[in-house]
Structures are given as C-alpha cells and as structure tokens.
Design an enzyme around this catalytic site. Structure first.
Site, PDB file in Angstrom:
ATOM      1  N   ASP A  32     -31.244 -19.704  17.074  1.00  0.00           N
ATOM      2  CA  ASP A  32     -30.960 -20.564  16.442  1.00  0.00           C
ATOM      3  C   ASP A  32     -31.058 -19.171  14.451  1.00  0.00           C
ATOM      4  O   ASP A  32     -32.120 -18.449  14.950  1.00  0.00           O
ATOM      5  CB  ASP A  32     -31.621 -21.388  16.164  1.00  0.00           C
ATOM      6  CG  ASP A  32     -31.359 -22.097  15.004  1.00  0.00           C
ATOM      7  OD1 ASP A  32     -30.882 -23.664  16.147  1.00  0.00           O
ATOM      8  OD2 ASP A  32     -31.780 -22.703  13.771  1.00  0.00           O
TER       9      ASP A  32
ATOM     10  N   PHE B 109     -18.816 -33.909  24.905  1.00  0.00           N
ATOM     11  CA  PHE B 109     -18.888 -35.356  24.752  1.00  0.00           C
ATOM     12  C   PHE B 109     -20.622 -35.916  25.420  1.00  0.00           C
ATOM     13  O   PHE B 109     -20.200 -36.941  25.107  1.00  0.00           O
ATOM     14  CB  PHE B 109     -17.984 -35.799  26.213  1.00  0.00           C
ATOM     15  CG  PHE B 109     -16.501 -35.310  26.101  1.00  0.00           C
ATOM     16  CD1 PHE B 109     -15.935 -35.153  25.248  1.00  0.00           C
ATOM     17  CD2 PHE B 109     -16.052 -33.878  26.518  1.00  0.00           C
ATOM     18  CE1 PHE B 109     -14.136 -35.383  25.137  1.00  0.00           C
ATOM     19  CE2 PHE B 109     -15.128 -34.062  26.310  1.00  0.00           C
ATOM     20  CZ  PHE B 109     -14.226 -34.001  26.081  1.00  0.00           C
ATOM     21  N   LEU B 110     -21.101 -35.221  24.884  1.00  0.00           N
ATOM     22  CA  LEU B 110     -23.011 -35.718  25.352  1.00  0.00           C
ATOM     23  C   LEU B 110     -22.825 -37.122  24.464  1.00  0.00           C
ATOM     24  O   LEU B 110     -22.661 -36.756  23.338  1.00  0.00           O
ATOM     25  CB  LEU B 110     -23.679 -34.949  25.471  1.00  0.00           C
ATOM     26  CG  LEU B 110     -24.334 -33.918  24.750  1.00  0.00           C
ATOM     27  CD1 LEU B 110     -25.147 -34.402  22.946  1.00  0.00           C
ATOM     28  CD2 LEU B 110     -24.995 -32.472  24.950  1.00  0.00           C
TER      29      LEU B 110
ATOM     30  N   GLU C  92     -25.793 -38.663  22.384  1.00  0.00           N
ATOM     31  CA  GLU C  92     -27.434 -38.776  21.053  1.00  0.00           C
ATOM     32  C   GLU C  92     -27.808 -39.970  22.621  1.00  0.00           C
ATOM     33  O   GLU C  92     -27.950 -41.249  22.279  1.00  0.00           O
ATOM     34  CB  GLU C  92     -27.224 -38.852  20.439  1.00  0.00           C
ATOM     35  CG  GLU C  92     -27.427 -37.423  19.301  1.00  0.00           C
ATOM     36  CD  GLU C  92     -27.515 -37.306  18.066  1.00  0.00           C
ATOM     37  OE1 GLU C  92     -27.881 -38.383  17.379  1.00  0.00           O
ATOM     38  OE2 GLU C  92     -27.204 -36.314  17.155  1.00  0.00           O
TER      39      GLU C  92
ATOM     40  N   PHE D  54     -18.361 -49.885  24.119  1.00  0.00           N
ATOM     41  CA  PHE D  54     -17.574 -49.969  22.487  1.00  0.00           C
ATOM     42  C   PHE D  54     -16.653 -51.350  22.209  1.00  0.00           C
ATOM     43  O   PHE D  54     -15.518 -51.441  21.437  1.00  0.00           O
ATOM     44  CB  PHE D  54     -16.718 -48.615  21.951  1.00  0.00           C
ATOM     45  CG  PHE D  54     -17.469 -47.480  22.421  1.00  0.00           C
ATOM     46  CD1 PHE D  54     -17.995 -47.107  21.088  1.00  0.00           C
ATOM     47  CD2 PHE D  54     -17.652 -46.947  23.835  1.00  0.00           C
ATOM     48  CE1 PHE D  54     -19.021 -45.645  21.040  1.00  0.00           C
ATOM     49  CE2 PHE D  54     -18.478 -45.952  23.974  1.00  0.00           C
ATOM     50  CZ  PHE D  54     -18.808 -44.881  23.025  1.00  0.00           C
TER      51      PHE D  54
ATOM     52  N   ALA E 107     -19.666 -55.805  18.139  1.00  0.00           N
ATOM     53  CA  ALA E 107     -20.089 -55.923  17.296  1.00  0.00           C
ATOM     54  C   ALA E 107     -20.865 -55.450  16.053  1.00  0.00           C
ATOM     55  O   ALA E 107     -21.754 -55.626  16.637  1.00  0.00           O
ATOM     56  CB  ALA E 107     -19.281 -57.457  16.685  1.00  0.00           C
ATOM     57  N   GLY E 108     -20.364 -54.866  14.891  1.00  0.00           N
ATOM     58  CA  GLY E 108     -22.146 -54.792  14.182  1.00  0.00           C
ATOM     59  C   GLY E 108     -21.899 -54.017  12.940  1.00  0.00           C
ATOM     60  O   GLY E 108     -21.178 -54.991  12.339  1.00  0.00           O
TER      61      GLY E 108
ATOM     62  N   CYS F 248     -21.099 -37.467  13.997  1.00  0.00           N
ATOM     63  CA  CYS F 248     -20.415 -37.151  15.328  1.00  0.00           C
ATOM     64  C   CYS F 248     -19.285 -38.354  14.590  1.00  0.00           C
ATOM     65  O   CYS F 248     -17.920 -38.045  14.411  1.00  0.00           O
ATOM     66  CB  CYS F 248     -20.602 -37.316  16.803  1.00  0.00           C
ATOM     67  SG  CYS F 248     -21.051 -35.990  17.367  1.00  0.00           S
TER      68      CYS F 248
ATOM     69  N   LYS G 259     -17.718 -38.035  10.842  1.00  0.00           N
ATOM     70  CA  LYS G 259     -16.890 -36.806  10.503  1.00  0.00           C
ATOM     71  C   LYS G 259     -15.973 -36.427  11.181  1.00  0.00           C
ATOM     72  O   LYS G 259     -14.486 -36.388  10.914  1.00  0.00           O
ATOM     73  CB  LYS G 259     -18.728 -35.498  10.641  1.00  0.00           C
ATOM     74  CG  LYS G 259     -18.281 -34.920  12.128  1.00  0.00           C
ATOM     75  CD  LYS G 259     -18.816 -33.318  11.532  1.00  0.00           C
ATOM     76  CE  LYS G 259     -19.473 -33.233  13.413  1.00  0.00           C
ATOM     77  NZ  LYS G 259     -18.434 -32.624  14.170  1.00  0.00           N
TER      78      LYS G 259
HETATM   79  N1  LIG Z   1     -24.737 -33.982  18.291  1.00  0.00           N
HETATM   80  C1  LIG Z   1     -24.156 -35.160  19.041  1.00  0.00           C
HETATM   81  O1  LIG Z   1     -24.214 -36.045  19.974  1.00  0.00           O
HETATM   82  C2  LIG Z   1     -22.581 -34.169  19.818  1.00  0.00           C
HETATM   83  C3  LIG Z   1     -22.007 -34.588  20.678  1.00  0.00           C
HETATM   84  C4  LIG Z   1     -21.006 -33.868  21.020  1.00  0.00           C
HETATM   85  C5  LIG Z   1     -20.367 -32.677  20.191  1.00  0.00           C
HETATM   86  N2  LIG Z   1     -21.107 -32.504  19.544  1.00  0.00           N
HETATM   87  C6  LIG Z   1     -20.820 -30.874  18.137  1.00  0.00           C
HETATM   88  O2  LIG Z   1     -21.519 -29.815  18.352  1.00  0.00           O
HETATM   89  C7  LIG Z   1     -21.347 -29.480  17.241  1.00  0.00           C
HETATM   90  C8  LIG Z   1     -23.845 -29.022  17.114  1.00  0.00           C
HETATM   91  O3  LIG Z   1     -24.422 -30.362  16.976  1.00  0.00           O
HETATM   92  P1  LIG Z   1     -25.836 -31.007  16.530  1.00  0.00           P
HETATM   93  O4  LIG Z   1     -25.966 -32.528  16.161  1.00  0.00           O
HETATM   94  O5  LIG Z   1     -26.320 -29.769  17.652  1.00  0.00           O
HETATM   95  O6  LIG Z   1     -26.047 -29.800  15.781  1.00  0.00           O
HETATM   96  P2  LIG Z   1     -27.319 -29.349  14.362  1.00  0.00           P
HETATM   97  O7  LIG Z   1     -27.195 -29.871  13.390  1.00  0.00           O
HETATM   98  O8  LIG Z   1     -27.791 -30.990  15.247  1.00  0.00           O
HETATM   99  O9  LIG Z   1     -27.303 -28.306  15.626  1.00  0.00           O
HETATM  100  C9  LIG Z   1     -27.342 -27.587  14.527  1.00  0.00           C
HETATM  101  C10 LIG Z   1     -28.121 -25.763  15.035  1.00  0.00           C
HETATM  102  O10 LIG Z   1     -26.752 -24.527  14.730  1.00  0.00           O
HETATM  103  C11 LIG Z   1     -27.781 -23.589  13.877  1.00  0.00           C
HETATM  104  N3  LIG Z   1     -26.978 -22.859  13.366  1.00  0.00           N
HETATM  105  C12 LIG Z   1     -26.384 -23.021  12.453  1.00  0.00           C
HETATM  106  N4  LIG Z   1     -25.841 -21.385  12.030  1.00  0.00           N
HETATM  107  C13 LIG Z   1     -26.037 -20.580  13.235  1.00  0.00           C
HETATM  108  C14 LIG Z   1     -25.952 -19.397  13.188  1.00  0.00           C
HETATM  109  N5  LIG Z   1     -24.711 -18.552  12.526  1.00  0.00           N
HETATM  110  N6  LIG Z   1     -26.161 -18.521  14.323  1.00  0.00           N
HETATM  111  C15 LIG Z   1     -27.453 -19.542  15.067  1.00  0.00           C
HETATM  112  N7  LIG Z   1     -27.822 -21.047  15.096  1.00  0.00           N
HETATM  113  C16 LIG Z   1     -27.173 -21.334  13.716  1.00  0.00           C
HETATM  114  C17 LIG Z   1     -28.902 -24.560  13.016  1.00  0.00           C
HETATM  115  O11 LIG Z   1     -30.012 -24.135  12.682  1.00  0.00           O
HETATM  116  C18 LIG Z   1     -28.922 -25.984  14.004  1.00  0.00           C
HETATM  117  O12 LIG Z   1     -30.437 -26.191  14.864  1.00  0.00           O
HETATM  118  C19 LIG Z   1     -21.430 -29.881  15.820  1.00  0.00           C
HETATM  119  O13 LIG Z   1     -19.707 -29.247  16.126  1.00  0.00           O
HETATM  120  C20 LIG Z   1     -20.618 -31.430  16.383  1.00  0.00           C
HETATM  121  O14 LIG Z   1     -19.939 -32.019  16.345  1.00  0.00           O
HETATM  122  C21 LIG Z   1     -22.440 -33.320  18.329  1.00  0.00           C
END
Ligand SMILES: NC(=O)c1ccc[n+]([C@@H]2O[C@H](COP(=O)([O-])OP(=O)(O)OC[C@H]3O[C@@H](n4cnc5c(N)ncnc54)[C@H](O)[C@@H]3O)[C@@H](O)[C@H]2O)c1
Length: 425
Positions: free
Chosen positions: A34, A145-146, A148, A244, A247-248, A255, A258
C-alpha cells in the site's frame, strides 16, 4: 508437492486485505503493498484498520505468510501475479477515476514475466487500453464480488469466479484459475471486456432491484399495501428470488452508487443513453430524502427539532460510510434547521469529519435523549434490543420513529405509544 504460487497484492483496502489474507490462508506467500505507510505499519503489527468480521483473525492466523510493504520492488522481485486492488472512486462526471490504476501500471513496467490481475472495478475497455500501453505485461481481469460485512466468507465461498483474458495472457489466466480451484465455486472463463462488463452489470442489476422495490414501497404507501408482504410474495418466485427486495432509504456504500453511475457514463460516452440506470439513480436520490418528508408530516417545520439518526453505514457489520445515506440525510435535516445527533456502534467517530454540524453520541440512548424523532438508518441488532417501551420512550421528547429499514417491531412500538413510520407499509 509443488510450491504454491506466491501472490502480490497492490492496494490493501477491503478487497486487497481480504484477497491477501485469504490467499495466505490457502497456503500462498503473499506480499501486499500500500502507499500509506501508517496502514502498512499497523498491518505489519497485526492490526486491521477496518471493521470486517473474521478478517483480523485471518490476518493474525496467517501472519507468517503475509508481508506488508510500501515498496513496489519487493512485490516485483518476489511475485509474478500482481492483484491490483486499488480504489477507483467516482469523478465529478460520474466516470470512474482510474488515476490510481494508471499509477500502478506505470510502476510495473514492461516485464513479460509479470501479469496484472485486475480486481479493482474498472470501466469496460480498461484492460484493452492497458495492454496497448504495456504489450508484454500479462493482463487478467478478475473482478471481485465480495460484500462488506461478509467479505471473508464471500471470498472463501464464491458464487462464481470470473476470469477474463485474451489470447496472449491465457497462460497467466490458467494460473489465476488454479488459485481458486480449491474454493469450489464455478469459474467463468471469458474475454477481458466481458469480464469487466459482468462486474458492472451485476452491481447495476442489484441496484435496479433495490430502486424497483423502493418504488413499489412508495406506491404501496399510497394504495395501502405492505411492501414487506409484497416482497415476500414476489421473492418466492425463483425467477425473482428474495434478495435485494428490501425496501429502505436507498442504496449507498462504496460500490453501488459509483458503479451504477460509471456504467451509465460509459454507455453515454459510447453513444448509448442507458435510460433505465438514469431512473435507478434518480429513484435512489429521492428515496434518501423520503425520511425527511415523513418527519415533516408529524413535526411540521424541523427548525430546532432534535433528530436522532441511528446507524451510519449502508448496512451493519461495516464501518465504511462512503456514499452512505445517513450523510445525505444528516445534511438535508440540517438544511431544514434540525439539530442532528448520530450514533453508530463502529463508524460514528471515524465519520465525524463527514457529518458536518451533527453531534456524535457515544450510545443510542444518548442520541435519543430529548429527541423529537428517531430515524433508523442501519439495522444493527442492538437497535432492536433497545428498551423502546421503557427507557427510550421516557427519554424521547416525542415518541416518533421513522424506521428506514423496516427493521423494528412495528406492532410493539405502536402498542407502546410510538408513532411508527416504516417504508412502504
Ligand atoms: N469494498 C467493496 O465492497 C468492494 C467489493 C468489490 C469490488 N470493489 C472494488 O475494488 C476496488 C478496491 O475497493 P476497496 O473498497 O478495497 O478500496 P479501499 O479504498 O478500501 O482500498 C484501496 C487501497 O489502495 C491503496 N492504494 C491506492 N493507490 C495505490 C498504489 N498506487 N499502490 C498501492 N496501494 C494503493 C489505498 O491507499 C487504499 O488502502 C475498487 O475498485 C472497488 O470498486 C470493492
């Protein structure tokens, strides 16, 4: 037995940390990078900076196979499959901001021994354009697809694993497929553009289901039907399914908003107006504000009224408040002149900066004390367990509850003398 493939992970947020810890659990050496030194330091001490059930245990149990670093060279030396898990937030136009992905690609250079495995959610066409810039580098699309709140469980028991690659990267795609074999979910092998579209279309479809049931809820309110009953009856049809259909106050989180808007923009940029998604977004925006109308129905003007918001994130078991409905609601209520107090068991303090003039409370009872109304935003179990008929009723200045998730016991609250407003019933 052959040694297991070492794994590189770039970006250690929800997706990256889950990916890193899960592959370590499956026996792989994992090097995770990171750019935030404080995050890397705390993870190296075994401290997990996000609220995600089961993740701290997974990280601690596999500490000896997990290395956290800020140094990209470390990853390039020790691993060949580089899972890109950086964030892709929305831009002002609604398109995905790919600057972090671009930075990763710039840093990786041109080695034909390495492949970037894209887990970040990216627009259709991203893989093709990265391949144009870095011909030698392998490229595999492997959208995540996880969810949170159940991220570890979802990763370990996937409904499906999608792997997209074009001819030149087929060998890397085979290696990625092999990593998931022991998890047992179906593996969908396809081309890169289709894999990218599967991710966006899946989220857009789920968001559409939510906006659909919210519209049914709004019409049900007018016509005297109960949306919970309607959803139960609809969901038993296995062409529809029960998920899904709750209602809410609309969808939120990091996700759906965006990704829906990114797909709409992507379509628009290609010359196609995705009208359905325009409505899905509009319905969702209006839904977030409906709670305000429900409060006004009973309280009239909200100027000077004390309103308690119970819960901040878009769902329980996460402290992620990106694009949370609660933030819109708090701002809207303040705009109407109300004094807003918020309580959330895990997210309130970290979200304090985003809450503007709202008062952050240490307990639900503190938020409810003297309140003219409570709005339930997140269905944390502890809110159902409050002593509504006793302690809460005594503390509130006015017994009005707007249950934004149809979560509380409506009959019990009404019997205790509350005015109860749900969604669509
Ligand atoms: N959060 C979810 O539930 C979820 C589920 C499926 C897919 N996604 C997708 O996965 C991606 C990540 O989501 P997230 O929620 O884990 O993001 P997040 O914001 O929690 O984590 C992203 C991390 O990447 C780091 N980062 C940024 N630029 C970097 C670089 N150049 N080198 C190394 N680290 C870097 C940031 O510091 C941060 O810690 C997004 O595209 C999101 O749409 C998210």
């Amino acid at each position: 037995m052959a040694a297991k493939e070492p794994i590189g992970v770039i970006g250690v947020g929800w997706v990256g940390l889950c990916t890193a810890a899960a592959f370590a659990e499956l026996g792989h050496e994992v090097v995770a990078r990171d750019i935030l030194p404080e995050k890397v330091e705390s993870l190296s001490r075994g401290e997990v900076p996000i609220h995600e059930p089961g993740l701290p245990e997974l990280v601690q149990r596999n500490a000896e196979r997990l290395t956290f670093t800020t140094d990209i060279a470390d990853i390039l030396d020790r691993t060949r499959l580089l899972f890109c898990c950086v964030d892709t937030p929305p831009t002002y136009s609604g398109d995905a901001d790919l600057s972090r992905v671009e930075r990763v690609v710039d840093e990786l250079g041109e080695s034909d021994e390495h492949a970037i495995v894209m887990k970040s959610t990216v627009p259709v066409g991203t893989g093709r354009s990265i391949k144009r810039r870095r011909e030698a580098l392998g490229y595999v699309s492997n959208p995540e697809f996880l969810k949170e709140g159940s991220a570890v469980e979802d990763f370990m028991h996937p409904d499906r694993v999608v792997i997209g690659a074009d001819d030149s990267s087929r060998g890397f795609a085979d290696r990625v497929g092999a990593l998931y074999e022991s998890l047992g979910g179906p593996i969908v092998r396809t081309d890169v553009a289709s894999a990218e579209m599967i991710k966006l279309a899946s989220n857009a479809f789920l968001a559409t289901k939510i906006s659909f049931i919210n519209e049914i809820a709004n019409v049900s309110e007018e016509l005297g039907a109960d949306v919970n009953e309607v959803a139960r009856g609809m969901g038993l049809d296995d062409r529809i399914g029960p998920k899904f259909l709750k209602a809410g106050l609309g969808f939120g989180g990091s996700c759906f908003p965006k990704d829906v808007s990114a797909l709409k923009q992507l379509a628009g940029n290609s010359g196609y107006a995705f009208q359905l998604l325009t409505s899905v977004i509009e319905v969702n925006d209006l839904q977030k504000r409906r709670a305000v109308g429900k409060l006004q129905k009973y309280l009239g003007s909200l100027v000077g009224k004390e309103i308690a918001l119970l819960g901040l994130p878009f769902k329980p078991d996460t402290d992620d408040v990106r694009e949370a409905t609660s933030l819109v609601l708090a701002a809207r209520l303040q705009g109407e002149g109300a004094n807003v107090r918020v309580y959330d068991p895990v997210a309130a303090r970290s979200a304090a900066d985003m809450l503007g003039g709202s008062k952050v409370c240490d307990s639900a009872l503190e938020a409810l004390d003297g309140a003219h109304a409570a709005v339930l935003v997140t269905e944390w179990p502890e809110f159902a367990e409050l002593d509504w008929a006793g302690d809460v009723k005594q503390r509130m200045a006015n017994p009005l509850v707007v249950d934004g998730r149809n979560f509380l016991d409506r009959e019990a609250l009404r019997e205790a003398g509350f005015t109860y407003e749900g969604i669509g019933r």
